[in-house]
Design a protein around this motif. Structure first.
Motif, PDB file in Angstrom:
ATOM      1  N   LEU A  35     -50.763  19.210  25.397  1.00  0.00           N
ATOM      2  CA  LEU A  35     -50.676  18.901  23.747  1.00  0.00           C
ATOM      3  C   LEU A  35     -53.145  19.010  24.539  1.00  0.00           C
ATOM      4  N   ASP A  36     -53.231  18.298  26.015  1.00  0.00           N
ATOM      5  CA  ASP A  36     -54.992  18.307  25.585  1.00  0.00           C
ATOM      6  C   ASP A  36     -55.201  20.062  24.918  1.00  0.00           C
ATOM      7  N   ALA A  37     -54.559  20.782  26.012  1.00  0.00           N
ATOM      8  CA  ALA A  37     -55.038  22.351  25.942  1.00  0.00           C
ATOM      9  C   ALA A  37     -54.955  22.366  23.907  1.00  0.00           C
ATOM     10  N   LEU A  38     -54.242  22.447  23.552  1.00  0.00           N
ATOM     11  CA  LEU A  38     -54.298  22.362  22.348  1.00  0.00           C
ATOM     12  C   LEU A  38     -55.104  22.529  21.254  1.00  0.00           C
ATOM     13  N   GLN A  39     -55.760  20.601  21.611  1.00  0.00           N
ATOM     14  CA  GLN A  39     -56.253  19.494  21.318  1.00  0.00           C
ATOM     15  C   GLN A  39     -57.972  20.136  20.964  1.00  0.00           C
ATOM     16  N   THR A  40     -57.704  20.884  22.143  1.00  0.00           N
ATOM     17  CA  THR A  40     -59.296  22.381  21.713  1.00  0.00           C
ATOM     18  C   THR A  40     -59.618  23.144  21.510  1.00  0.00           C
ATOM     19  N   ASP A  41     -58.268  23.970  20.769  1.00  0.00           N
ATOM     20  CA  ASP A  41     -58.803  24.869  20.779  1.00  0.00           C
ATOM     21  C   ASP A  41     -59.261  26.039  20.674  1.00  0.00           C
ATOM     22  N   GLU A  42     -59.586  26.266  22.108  1.00  0.00           N
ATOM     23  CA  GLU A  42     -60.274  27.073  22.990  1.00  0.00           C
ATOM     24  C   GLU A  42     -58.996  27.895  23.915  1.00  0.00           C
ATOM     25  N   LEU A  43     -59.571  28.677  25.103  1.00  0.00           N
ATOM     26  CA  LEU A  43     -58.934  29.116  25.549  1.00  0.00           C
ATOM     27  C   LEU A  43     -58.904  28.701  27.185  1.00  0.00           C
ATOM     28  N   CYS A  44     -57.347  27.865  27.378  1.00  0.00           N
ATOM     29  CA  CYS A  44     -57.606  27.296  28.706  1.00  0.00           C
ATOM     30  C   CYS A  44     -56.658  28.108  29.757  1.00  0.00           C
ATOM     31  N   PRO A  45     -57.600  28.289  30.732  1.00  0.00           N
ATOM     32  CA  PRO A  45     -56.770  29.305  32.491  1.00  0.00           C
ATOM     33  C   PRO A  45     -55.313  28.273  32.741  1.00  0.00           C
ATOM     34  N   CYS A  46     -54.725  28.766  33.665  1.00  0.00           N
ATOM     35  CA  CYS A  46     -53.896  28.678  34.212  1.00  0.00           C
ATOM     36  C   CYS A  46     -54.188  27.267  34.670  1.00  0.00           C
ATOM     37  N   ASN A  47     -53.526  26.135  34.595  1.00  0.00           N
ATOM     38  CA  ASN A  47     -53.535  24.809  35.033  1.00  0.00           C
ATOM     39  C   ASN A  47     -54.606  23.733  34.773  1.00  0.00           C
ATOM     40  N   TRP A  48     -54.768  24.608  33.832  1.00  0.00           N
ATOM     41  CA  TRP A  48     -56.575  24.155  32.733  1.00  0.00           C
ATOM     42  C   TRP A  48     -55.717  21.812  32.920  1.00  0.00           C
ATOM     43  N   LYS A  49     -56.588  21.354  33.305  1.00  0.00           N
ATOM     44  CA  LYS A  49     -56.961  20.043  32.928  1.00  0.00           C
ATOM     45  C   LYS A  49     -57.678  19.757  32.533  1.00  0.00           C
ATOM     46  N   LYS A  50     -57.541  18.354  31.463  1.00  0.00           N
ATOM     47  CA  LYS A  50     -58.872  17.274  30.716  1.00  0.00           C
ATOM     48  C   LYS A  50     -59.753  17.404  31.556  1.00  0.00           C
ATOM     49  N   GLY A  51     -61.073  17.658  30.923  1.00  0.00           N
ATOM     50  CA  GLY A  51     -62.351  17.660  31.644  1.00  0.00           C
ATOM     51  C   GLY A  51     -62.645  19.012  32.609  1.00  0.00           C
ATOM     52  N   GLU A  52     -61.636  19.438  32.172  1.00  0.00           N
ATOM     53  CA  GLU A  52     -62.396  20.984  33.300  1.00  0.00           C
ATOM     54  C   GLU A  52     -62.734  21.820  32.342  1.00  0.00           C
ATOM     55  N   LYS A  53     -63.677  22.973  32.674  1.00  0.00           N
ATOM     56  CA  LYS A  53     -64.143  23.660  31.016  1.00  0.00           C
ATOM     57  C   LYS A  53     -62.872  24.876  31.088  1.00  0.00           C
ATOM     58  N   THR A  54     -63.294  24.914  29.636  1.00  0.00           N
ATOM     59  CA  THR A  54     -61.957  25.680  29.586  1.00  0.00           C
ATOM     60  C   THR A  54     -62.552  27.232  29.755  1.00  0.00           C
ATOM     61  N   LEU A  55     -62.020  28.469  29.018  1.00  0.00           N
ATOM     62  CA  LEU A  55     -62.837  29.793  29.629  1.00  0.00           C
ATOM     63  C   LEU A  55     -63.039  30.080  28.541  1.00  0.00           C
ATOM     64  N   ASN A  56     -63.574  29.585  27.200  1.00  0.00           N
ATOM     65  CA  ASN A  56     -64.375  29.730  26.270  1.00  0.00           C
ATOM     66  C   ASN A  56     -65.873  29.318  26.955  1.00  0.00           C
ATOM     67  N   GLU A  57     -66.323  27.927  27.883  1.00  0.00           N
ATOM     68  CA  GLU A  57     -67.131  27.033  28.335  1.00  0.00           C
ATOM     69  C   GLU A  57     -67.627  28.286  29.687  1.00  0.00           C
ATOM     70  N   THR A  58     -66.543  28.832  30.349  1.00  0.00           N
ATOM     71  CA  THR A  58     -66.575  29.013  31.306  1.00  0.00           C
ATOM     72  C   THR A  58     -67.154  31.035  30.671  1.00  0.00           C
ATOM     73  N   LEU A  59     -66.974  31.543  29.517  1.00  0.00           N
ATOM     74  CA  LEU A  59     -67.292  32.550  29.131  1.00  0.00           C
ATOM     75  C   LEU A  59     -68.382  32.324  28.582  1.00  0.00           C
ATOM     76  N   GLY A  60     -69.072  31.598  28.167  1.00  0.00           N
ATOM     77  CA  GLY A  60     -70.174  31.356  27.000  1.00  0.00           C
ATOM     78  C   GLY A  60     -69.301  32.451  25.617  1.00  0.00           C
ATOM     79  N   LEU A  61     -68.202  32.131  25.340  1.00  0.00           N
ATOM     80  CA  LEU A  61     -67.061  32.442  24.391  1.00  0.00           C
ATOM     81  C   LEU A  61     -67.716  31.313  22.827  1.00  0.00           C
TER      82      LEU A  61
END
Length: 189
Positions: free
Chosen positions: A163-189
């Protein structure tokens, strides 16, 4: 064997069902209410199903969802539980099981089995629901589905994580948890 489960991207079906919402014996007549699509319209929702009331695995899951109710509420998400048992069976079970007495969410009674059938989650030959979980977005679109066999409980923390990952509406890597960077943030997308 089950029929085809309604999947990601599908519109959640129209429904109107009676639900057990209260067990207070001092407030007779307030035990039940009607729940329909308007209850979740414009909101995130998690609807989880269990096979039968008065069983062994089911109350552990229901109690765990209840223990995590604030996690869903903090995410502006409506939490609903359901089975094909009647609202009267739900009421009796809540009164009988100490872990279910103080539920903070409705227990939907799909006695006609029409909603479970539309969702494709009825187990043959008994026609009880599999342990299915649906995350529905504010537009009524199914965004996540998980279905467990009848004898295997689910992981409520995984439902919250997704649910957390879906609510970001961003790319979330495997095992991503709320508070961690999304791939959008990591890759500057």
């Amino acid at each position: 064997m089950m029929s085809k489960v309604l999947g990601i991207g599908s519109i959640f079906p129209e429904f109107s069902k009676t639900a057990c919402v209260e067990i207070d014996v001092d407030a007779p007549g307030k035990e039940f209410t009607t729940i329909d699509n308007s209850y979740i319209k414009g909101k995130w929702a998690v609807l989880f199903w269990w096979p039968k009331d008065f069983t062994f695995v089911c109350p552990t899951e229901i109690a765990e969802f209840n223990n995590n109710f604030d996690e869903f509420d903090d995410r502006d998400t409506v939490l609903l539980g359901a089975s094909t048992d009647s609202e009267f069976v739900h009421l009796a079970w809540r009164r009988d099981n100490e872990n279910l007495r103080d539920l903070k969410f409705p227990m939907i009674a799909d006695t006609s089995k029409t909603l479970a059938e539309e969702l494709g989650i009825l187990a043959e030959p008994e026609k009880v629901a599999y342990r299915a979980t649906f995350i529905i977005d504010p537009d009524g679109i199914i965004r996540w589905v998980s279905v467990n066999d009848l004898n295997v409980g689910r992981n409520v923390q995984e439902v919250v994580r997704v649910l957390d990952a879906l609510q970001t509406d961003e790319l979330c890597p495997c095992n991503w948890k709320k508070g961690e960077k999304t791939l959008n943030e990591t890759l500057g997308l």
